[in-house]
Design an enzyme around this catalytic site. Structure first.
Site, short mmCIF file in Angstrom:
data_model
loop_
_atom_site.label_atom_id
_atom_site.label_comp_id
_atom_site.label_asym_id
_atom_site.label_seq_id
_atom_site.Cartn_x
_atom_site.Cartn_y
_atom_site.Cartn_z
N LYS A 196 1.88 -9.95 16.37
CA LYS A 196 2.72 -11.07 15.89
C LYS A 196 2.29 -12.36 16.58
O LYS A 196 2.15 -13.41 15.94
CB LYS A 196 4.20 -10.78 16.15
CG LYS A 196 4.77 -9.63 15.33
CD LYS A 196 4.78 -9.93 13.83
CE LYS A 196 5.27 -8.77 13.00
NZ LYS A 196 4.98 -8.91 11.57
N ASN B 60 0.83 -1.21 0.00
CA ASN B 60 0.00 0.00 0.00
C ASN B 60 0.87 1.27 0.00
O ASN B 60 0.34 2.38 0.04
CB ASN B 60 -0.99 -0.01 1.17
CG ASN B 60 -0.30 0.09 2.51
OD1 ASN B 60 0.92 0.23 2.58
ND2 ASN B 60 -1.07 0.03 3.58
N ASP C 206 -3.78 -2.72 -0.72
CA ASP C 206 -3.73 -2.89 0.73
C ASP C 206 -4.35 -4.25 1.04
O ASP C 206 -5.43 -4.57 0.53
CB ASP C 206 -4.55 -1.75 1.36
CG ASP C 206 -4.37 -1.67 2.85
OD1 ASP C 206 -4.48 -2.72 3.52
OD2 ASP C 206 -4.15 -0.55 3.35
N ARG D 129 15.07 3.02 27.19
CA ARG D 129 13.84 3.19 26.41
C ARG D 129 12.81 2.20 26.95
O ARG D 129 13.12 1.01 27.11
CB ARG D 129 14.12 2.91 24.93
CG ARG D 129 12.92 3.09 24.02
CD ARG D 129 13.33 3.00 22.56
NE ARG D 129 13.65 1.64 22.13
CZ ARG D 129 13.94 1.31 20.87
NH1 ARG D 129 13.96 2.24 19.91
NH2 ARG D 129 14.23 0.06 20.55
N PHE E 185 4.79 -10.02 4.27
CA PHE E 185 5.55 -9.04 5.06
C PHE E 185 4.68 -7.86 5.49
O PHE E 185 4.98 -7.20 6.47
CB PHE E 185 6.69 -8.44 4.21
CG PHE E 185 7.77 -9.39 3.84
CD1 PHE E 185 8.73 -9.76 4.77
CD2 PHE E 185 7.87 -9.89 2.56
CE1 PHE E 185 9.76 -10.63 4.43
CE2 PHE E 185 8.89 -10.76 2.20
CZ PHE E 185 9.83 -11.12 3.14
N SER F 194 8.52 -12.33 14.71
CA SER F 194 9.62 -11.60 15.35
C SER F 194 10.02 -12.28 16.66
O SER F 194 9.19 -12.91 17.33
CB SER F 194 9.14 -10.18 15.64
OG SER F 194 10.01 -9.53 16.53
N GLY G 78 10.15 -0.49 27.42
CA GLY G 78 9.78 -1.68 26.63
C GLY G 78 10.96 -2.43 26.03
O GLY G 78 10.77 -3.49 25.43
N LYS H 242 4.84 -1.73 11.82
CA LYS H 242 5.89 -2.34 12.67
C LYS H 242 6.54 -1.40 13.68
O LYS H 242 7.58 -1.75 14.25
CB LYS H 242 6.96 -2.95 11.79
CG LYS H 242 7.67 -1.93 10.91
CD LYS H 242 9.05 -2.38 10.53
CE LYS H 242 9.88 -1.21 10.05
NZ LYS H 242 11.27 -1.44 9.90
N TYR I 235 1.91 -3.99 18.86
CA TYR I 235 2.65 -4.53 17.71
C TYR I 235 3.07 -5.97 18.00
O TYR I 235 2.81 -6.89 17.21
CB TYR I 235 3.89 -3.67 17.41
CG TYR I 235 4.94 -4.42 16.64
CD1 TYR I 235 4.80 -4.63 15.27
CD2 TYR I 235 6.06 -4.97 17.28
CE1 TYR I 235 5.74 -5.36 14.57
CE2 TYR I 235 7.00 -5.71 16.58
CZ TYR I 235 6.85 -5.90 15.23
OH TYR I 235 7.78 -6.64 14.54
#
Ligand code: UD1
Length: 343
Positions: free
Chosen positions: A155, A34, A60, A297, A82, A126, A299, A86, A151
């Site tokens: 997954k 997209n 899309d 950072r 893919f 991931s 997370g 992300k 996110y």
């Protein structure tokens, strides 16, 4: 006749490198994307490397009517999926966008497969599904930890959707690939990572700082329980990673396994710290990198690297490139972007 593969998100970073490897292995590729986080110019780079322009449709995956038309037009042997949002931080701000985009895209594709006799789908997952590992290196049987972001949750849920669909008896196969940290660019510097706006990931931030687009790299924390205090990751060359997708497609299409769903970790098997990676960049670029230690950072995982034995022995794939050569490729790509006036 060449087998035809649908690559969703094929103008993106990992997607574009995979399209190159597929074409070089003799597959015919149709890309849909997209273009929300990539540019159709990538097609020129792919064409220059392979001598062949992949078919491309701006589409899309949440657009079911568009997908139906696409599947009427082409007979696909396999899919590599893919296309997904992300950015970890953005997913916390806009969870519904992430759930809608990432879940619906996969569901739509799976729905198309039996009717159109598409044999298998490779799914981009991931190492984030492992959360903070109890020990390293981590293999595919390690427990899945509660996701730290929407996110990451998409997954995990998508892996479950695939498992449930196949266990229901759907006549499709799947290979789930859990990537560690993909970095670098094609050695030709024709394609590479091109984040829009301020990079969230480490390597594009490093190379943009190296070339002067960013003033300084912030290193998020040096008080972790690691040798130098910075986080440790398994940095995997993007071309090596792309080649694993060709192996996965072959494995499914040639029925090399009786298992309808298989999971593979894709990493080098070696962890490197953020500070070690910066030192490697300084070595290959021949200049110091302006960086500063700042707070952690939110997370971030302290340390994670792969046990890639299953991919090595069962998939027949192994990471080949050194991290040093990979950082050279990332730097060469950044220099090429400047030459071309892109950034
Ligand atoms: C994250 C996700 C991963 C996802 C990937 C895609 C988690 C835990 N990881 O990987 O699932 O697939 O993004 O985008 O959700 N760093 C700095 N300064 C920077 C940028 C990064 O010090 O400016 C450090 C980070 O703190 C981290 C390391 O570099 O320790 C790697 O960060 P990054 O490249 O963002 O990848 P991950 O967070 O590992």
């Amino acid at each position: 006749m060449a087998k035809k593969i649908l690559v969703t998100g094929g103008t993106g970073y990992i997607g574009s490198h995979t399209v190159v490897e597929l074409q070089q292995a003799g597959y015919e590729v149709v890309i849909i994307d997209n273009l929300s986080n990539s540019n159709a110019d990538v097609l020129e780079g792919i064409t220059r490397i392979t001598g062949k322009r992949p078919l491309f449709d701006k589409l899309d995956c949440t657009d079911m009517d568009g997908l139906k038309a696409l599947f009427r037009k082409h007979t696909f042997d396999g899919i590599i999926h893919f296309a997904a949002s992300k950015a970890v931080g953005e997913s916390v701000q806009k969870p519904l966008l992430y759930y809608r985009n990432n879940l619906l895209s996969l569901i739509n594709l799976l729905e198309m497969m039996p009717e159109h006799k598409v044999k298998g789908i490779v799914f981009s997952s991931s190492c984030t599904v492992y959360g903070e590992p109890d020990s390293n290196p981590i293999d595919e049987n390690a427990p899945i930890k509660p996701a730290a972001s929407p996110y990451g949750n998409t997954k995990q849920i998508n892996e479950e959707i695939i498992q449930d669909f196949i266990h229901s008896g759907a006549p499709v196969k799947s290979i789930i690939l859990r990537y560690f940290n993909p970095i670098g660019a094609h050695p030709s510097a024709e394609i590479g990572e091109l984040p829009l706006g301020v990079p969230q990931n480490l390597v594009p931030y490093i190379t943009q700082t190296g070339i002067g687009i960013r003033k300084q790299l912030s290193v998020f924390g040096n008080d972790y329980n690691t040798a130098d205090g910075s986080c440790i990751r398994d940095f995997i060359n993007v071309v090596d990673l792309a080649k694993a997708h060709v192996k996965a497609i072959e494995r499914m299409l040639e029925d090399q396994s009786d298992e309808p769903v298989e999971i593979f970790n894709l990493g080098t098997g070696t962890g490197l710290s953020v500070l070690e990676l910066i030192a490697l960049f300084e070595k290959v670029s021949g200049k110091p990198l302006n960086h500063q230690i700042v707070g952690r950072r939110e997370g971030d995982i302290e340390q994670i690297w792969a046990q890639p034995d299953k991919a090595n022995n069962v998939l027949g794939w192994k990471a080949e490139m050194t991290v040093e050569d990979t950082m050279s490729s990332a730097w060469k790509w950044q220099l090429r972007l400047r030459e071309k006036g892109v950034m």
